[in-house]
Design a protein around this motif. Structure first.
Motif, PDB file in Angstrom:
ATOM      1  N   THR A 103     -12.654   9.637 -11.793  1.00  0.00           N
ATOM      2  CA  THR A 103     -13.418   9.804 -13.019  1.00  0.00           C
ATOM      3  C   THR A 103     -14.261   8.545 -13.140  1.00  0.00           C
ATOM      4  O   THR A 103     -13.991   7.537 -12.484  1.00  0.00           O
ATOM      5  CB  THR A 103     -12.506   9.889 -14.260  1.00  0.00           C
ATOM      6  N   HIS A 113     -14.941   7.337 -16.359  1.00  0.00           N
ATOM      7  CA  HIS A 113     -14.821   6.878 -17.754  1.00  0.00           C
ATOM      8  C   HIS A 113     -13.550   6.086 -18.055  1.00  0.00           C
ATOM      9  O   HIS A 113     -13.292   5.759 -19.208  1.00  0.00           O
ATOM     10  CB  HIS A 113     -14.908   8.070 -18.701  1.00  0.00           C
ATOM     11  N   LYS A 114     -12.732   5.819 -17.061  1.00  0.00           N
ATOM     12  CA  LYS A 114     -11.480   5.113 -17.350  1.00  0.00           C
ATOM     13  C   LYS A 114     -11.713   3.611 -17.128  1.00  0.00           C
ATOM     14  O   LYS A 114     -12.561   3.038 -17.792  1.00  0.00           O
ATOM     15  CB  LYS A 114     -10.346   5.728 -16.555  1.00  0.00           C
ATOM     16  N   HIS A 147      -1.167  13.657 -11.436  1.00  0.00           N
ATOM     17  CA  HIS A 147      -1.999  14.331 -12.437  1.00  0.00           C
ATOM     18  C   HIS A 147      -1.777  15.837 -12.364  1.00  0.00           C
ATOM     19  O   HIS A 147      -1.356  16.361 -11.333  1.00  0.00           O
ATOM     20  CB  HIS A 147      -3.476  14.001 -12.177  1.00  0.00           C
ATOM     21  N   ASP A 175      -6.979   9.985  -5.300  1.00  0.00           N
ATOM     22  CA  ASP A 175      -7.567  10.207  -6.619  1.00  0.00           C
ATOM     23  C   ASP A 175      -7.405   8.891  -7.380  1.00  0.00           C
ATOM     24  O   ASP A 175      -6.345   8.596  -7.916  1.00  0.00           O
ATOM     25  CB  ASP A 175      -6.826  11.356  -7.308  1.00  0.00           C
ATOM     26  N   ALA A 216      -8.828   7.910 -10.118  1.00  0.00           N
ATOM     27  CA  ALA A 216      -9.387   8.028 -11.474  1.00  0.00           C
ATOM     28  C   ALA A 216      -9.001   6.864 -12.385  1.00  0.00           C
ATOM     29  O   ALA A 216      -9.862   6.276 -13.053  1.00  0.00           O
ATOM     30  CB  ALA A 216      -8.947   9.348 -12.097  1.00  0.00           C
ATOM     31  N   HIS A 217      -7.715   6.526 -12.404  1.00  0.00           N
ATOM     32  CA  HIS A 217      -7.282   5.487 -13.341  1.00  0.00           C
ATOM     33  C   HIS A 217      -7.701   4.087 -12.942  1.00  0.00           C
ATOM     34  O   HIS A 217      -7.957   3.242 -13.791  1.00  0.00           O
ATOM     35  CB  HIS A 217      -5.756   5.539 -13.517  1.00  0.00           C
ATOM     36  N   ASN A 232     -11.645  17.129  -8.251  1.00  0.00           N
ATOM     37  CA  ASN A 232     -10.516  17.463  -7.383  1.00  0.00           C
ATOM     38  C   ASN A 232     -10.599  18.902  -6.902  1.00  0.00           C
ATOM     39  O   ASN A 232     -10.376  19.195  -5.733  1.00  0.00           O
ATOM     40  CB  ASN A 232      -9.196  17.220  -8.118  1.00  0.00           C
ATOM     41  N   PHE A 283      -2.700   8.861  -9.153  1.00  0.00           N
ATOM     42  CA  PHE A 283      -1.783   9.024 -10.283  1.00  0.00           C
ATOM     43  C   PHE A 283      -2.489   8.811 -11.616  1.00  0.00           C
ATOM     44  O   PHE A 283      -3.599   8.269 -11.670  1.00  0.00           O
ATOM     45  CB  PHE A 283      -0.657   8.000 -10.158  1.00  0.00           C
ATOM     46  N   SER A 284      -1.799   9.243 -12.672  1.00  0.00           N
ATOM     47  CA  SER A 284      -2.287   9.026 -14.037  1.00  0.00           C
ATOM     48  C   SER A 284      -1.339   8.167 -14.849  1.00  0.00           C
ATOM     49  O   SER A 284      -1.715   7.646 -15.892  1.00  0.00           O
ATOM     50  CB  SER A 284      -2.429  10.360 -14.764  1.00  0.00           C
ATOM     51  N   SER A 341     -16.309  16.251 -14.300  1.00  0.00           N
ATOM     52  CA  SER A 341     -15.221  15.366 -14.714  1.00  0.00           C
ATOM     53  C   SER A 341     -14.242  15.234 -13.552  1.00  0.00           C
ATOM     54  O   SER A 341     -14.500  15.721 -12.448  1.00  0.00           O
ATOM     55  CB  SER A 341     -14.550  15.907 -15.982  1.00  0.00           C
ATOM     56  N   GLY A 342     -13.094  14.597 -13.835  1.00  0.00           N
ATOM     57  CA  GLY A 342     -12.146  14.340 -12.750  1.00  0.00           C
ATOM     58  C   GLY A 342     -11.506  15.606 -12.202  1.00  0.00           C
ATOM     59  O   GLY A 342     -11.361  15.769 -10.985  1.00  0.00           O
ATOM     60  N   ALA A 343     -11.114  16.507 -13.097  1.00  0.00           N
ATOM     61  CA  ALA A 343     -10.454  17.733 -12.639  1.00  0.00           C
ATOM     62  C   ALA A 343     -11.386  18.576 -11.769  1.00  0.00           C
ATOM     63  O   ALA A 343     -10.998  19.008 -10.669  1.00  0.00           O
ATOM     64  CB  ALA A 343      -9.922  18.527 -13.834  1.00  0.00           C
ATOM     65  N   PRO A 344     -12.646  18.815 -12.203  1.00  0.00           N
ATOM     66  CA  PRO A 344     -13.567  19.549 -11.323  1.00  0.00           C
ATOM     67  C   PRO A 344     -13.838  18.831  -9.998  1.00  0.00           C
ATOM     68  O   PRO A 344     -14.073  19.505  -8.980  1.00  0.00           O
ATOM     69  CB  PRO A 344     -14.855  19.669 -12.144  1.00  0.00           C
ATOM     70  N   THR A 358      -3.817  18.089 -11.900  1.00  0.00           N
ATOM     71  CA  THR A 358      -4.591  18.676 -10.795  1.00  0.00           C
ATOM     72  C   THR A 358      -3.990  18.369  -9.417  1.00  0.00           C
ATOM     73  O   THR A 358      -4.574  18.717  -8.399  1.00  0.00           O
ATOM     74  CB  THR A 358      -6.049  18.169 -10.809  1.00  0.00           C
ATOM     75  N   HIS A 359      -2.841  17.703  -9.394  1.00  0.00           N
ATOM     76  CA  HIS A 359      -2.167  17.446  -8.119  1.00  0.00           C
ATOM     77  C   HIS A 359      -1.062  18.471  -7.876  1.00  0.00           C
ATOM     78  O   HIS A 359      -0.109  18.207  -7.156  1.00  0.00           O
ATOM     79  CB  HIS A 359      -1.594  16.020  -8.085  1.00  0.00           C
TER      80      HIS A 359
HETATM   81  C1  LIG Z   1      -7.866  11.509 -15.704  1.00  0.00           C
HETATM   82  C2  LIG Z   1      -7.513  12.017 -14.368  1.00  0.00           C
HETATM   83  C3  LIG Z   1      -8.092  13.173 -13.836  1.00  0.00           C
HETATM   84  C4  LIG Z   1      -8.891  14.155 -14.649  1.00  0.00           C
HETATM   85  O1  LIG Z   1     -10.000  13.730 -15.242  1.00  0.00           O
HETATM   86  P1  LIG Z   1     -10.701  14.582 -16.392  1.00  0.00           P
HETATM   87  O2  LIG Z   1     -11.978  13.858 -16.501  1.00  0.00           O
HETATM   88  O3  LIG Z   1      -9.832  14.515 -17.573  1.00  0.00           O
HETATM   89  O4  LIG Z   1     -10.878  15.969 -15.873  1.00  0.00           O
HETATM   90  C5  LIG Z   1      -7.809  13.521 -12.532  1.00  0.00           C
HETATM   91  N1  LIG Z   1      -6.972  12.783 -11.798  1.00  0.00           N
HETATM   92  C6  LIG Z   1      -6.364  11.686 -12.287  1.00  0.00           C
HETATM   93  C7  LIG Z   1      -5.447  10.915 -11.411  1.00  0.00           C
HETATM   94  C8  LIG Z   1      -6.599  11.280 -13.584  1.00  0.00           C
HETATM   95  O5  LIG Z   1      -5.963  10.221 -14.057  1.00  0.00           O
END
Ligand SMILES: *Cc1c(COP(=O)(O)O)cnc(C)c1O
Length: 415
Positions: free
Chosen positions: A222, A224-225, A122, A196, A198-199, A98, A170-171, A93-96, A124-125
């Motif tokens: 990620t 899935h977004k 996020h 990152d 992800a979004h 990073n 960012f998230s 997933s996204g956290a792993p 993880t930042h």
């Molecule tokens: C959603 C997100 C993640 C984490 O993703 P997960 O799949 O929930 O682990 C990491 N970084 C950013 C910027 C995110 O928006």
């Protein structure tokens, strides 16, 4: 009758109810989306049975002939989508993802310059609650009152702290990022650039936002977004970092990759490579822009001033005198799914912050356009003006259901 309903009626029933919920509510959580039936099929496929530690052509298990082709296709398609030199599709997933990049490129105690959580970054930042923050030293930058990131301040922080990684991404930030500006600062202090995305990965794949892969050393995401694939992560990097990153993912952090998910990633990437995906990404942003304007017209205070992507953060407490927790619950009861969110330097507690975060990826997948955004803004306004009035919430709930039935999802799917 499905196999599932025969062997496990309880889970089949919960899934049926969840399917009905997704069909009948306005899904406004900006990190969620609605994947295609093809993605669902790949996720639920026999690839879940297979162990494939290692990478295509270099596995620690036999029988990976077809799995290798699946993972190679996912990698090839991702490279094509973003113009990346190297791709790892195994992060769970996204956290792993990073964590793997930090493990690959940093020594314990090294410094990362990342965005503050309450300003849009996020967990993880560098949030103190994470394992990563215990291993590495995170220095966090913030946004300005006008919603921008001040690059002069970022440069001052970089010169002072000498980070090994300058991290963008960012998230819950709704403005765009000056990648070239970040890169200049990182170069000045000899730091690696990491984004990152992800979004916004889908908005980049759909060519509506600038592609950081061309500028930055490492990009995580990620799948899935906005990218509308299965839950999962991915790392894109310059060739020079490929070995360190692959080793950090496996065996550094993970064991066997989830090849059913990787198959679904490949399917989603092919979807994102189609010309129609550009139209989808463009409509996500148009919808967000209209929704933002409509909310502003109704007196909502938009954090960061405006939106330049798919998400909007509004200050529910300042706008309507309703805290984030109360707003989330009231909207949920009216068939509108959102999430409460901290705003910059929020003085309210994290579990009941001032803000509400919404976004348009899922409702745009359903086919909703500008016209429907007016209804969405009006519905949010009506509920938050009367968060404890059950008749208002019931009335909105009915209108939401009627709207959703005009934009159906998953046709004959059943469990
Ligand atoms: C959603 C997100 C993640 C984490 O993703 P997960 O799949 O929930 O682990 C990491 N970084 C950013 C910027 C995110 O928006």
């Amino acid at each position: 009758m499905s196999y599932l309903s025969q062997t496990d009626p309880a889970i089949a029933e919960y899934l049926t109810k969840e399917l009905e919920r997704q069909q009948d509510v306005l899904e406004l959580i900006p990190s969620e989306n609605i994947v295609s039936r093809a993605v669902l099929e790949a996720l639920g496929s026999v690839a879940t049975n297979k162990y494939s530690e290692g990478y295509p052509g270099r596995r620690y298990y036999g029988g990976n002939q077809e799995i290798d082709k699946i993972e190679a296709a996912a990698i090839e398609r991702a490279k094509q989508l973003y113009g990346a030199e190297h791709v790892n599709v195994q992060p769970l997933s996204g956290a792993p993802a990073n964590m793997a990049v930090y493990a690959a490129l940093l020594e314990p105690g090294d410094t990362v310059l990342g965005m503050d959580l309450s300003h849009g970054g996020h967990l993880t930042h560098g949030h103190p609650m994470t394992v990563m923050a215990k291993i590495y030293n995170f220095v966090r930058y913030k946004t300005e009152n006008d919603g921008t990131i001040d690059l002069d301040k970022l440069r001052t922080l970089a010169l002072e702290h000498k980070p090994k990684i300058v991290l963008a991404g960012f998230s819950s930030y709704s403005r765009s990022i000056d990648y070239a500006g970040f890169k200049r600062i990182a170069d000045e202090v000899g730091a690696i650039t990491m984004m990152d995305m992800a979004h916004i990965a889908g908005l980049i794949a759909g060519k509506q936002l600038e592609n950081p892969v061309k500028i930055f050393d490492v990009v995580t995401t990620t799948t899935h977004k906005t990218l509308r694939g299965p839950r999962g992560g991915m790392i894109l990097a310059r060739e020079q970092y490929s070995k360190a990153i692959d080793r950090a993912v496996f065996p550094g952090l993970q064991g066997g990759p989830h090849e059913n998910v990787i198959a679904a990633k490949a399917v989603a990437f092919l979807e994102a490579l189609q010309p129609a995906f550009e139209g989808y990404a463009r409509q996500i942003m148009k919808n967000a822009s209209v929704l933002c304007d409509e909310l502003k017209n109704r007196g909502f205070k938009i954090v960061f001033g405006s939106t330049e992507n798919h998400l909007i953060l509004f200050d529910a407490f300042a706008s309507k005198g309703v805290g984030g927790k109360h707003a989330e619950r009231a909207l949920d009861e009216a068939g509108i799914t959102v999430n409460k969110n901290v705003i910059p330097d929020d003085t309210r507690p994290p579990l009941d912050p001032s803000g509400v975060r919404i976004g348009t990826p899922a409702i745009t997948t359903r086919g909703m356009k500008e016209e429907e955004m007016k209804f969405v803004a009006e519905a949010i306004d009506r509920v938050l003006a009367n968060p404890d009035d059950d008749s208002v919430k019931q009335a909105v709930r009915e209108e939401v259901r009627t709207l959703c039935r005009r934009f159906p999802i998953y046709g004959d799917l059943s469990y």
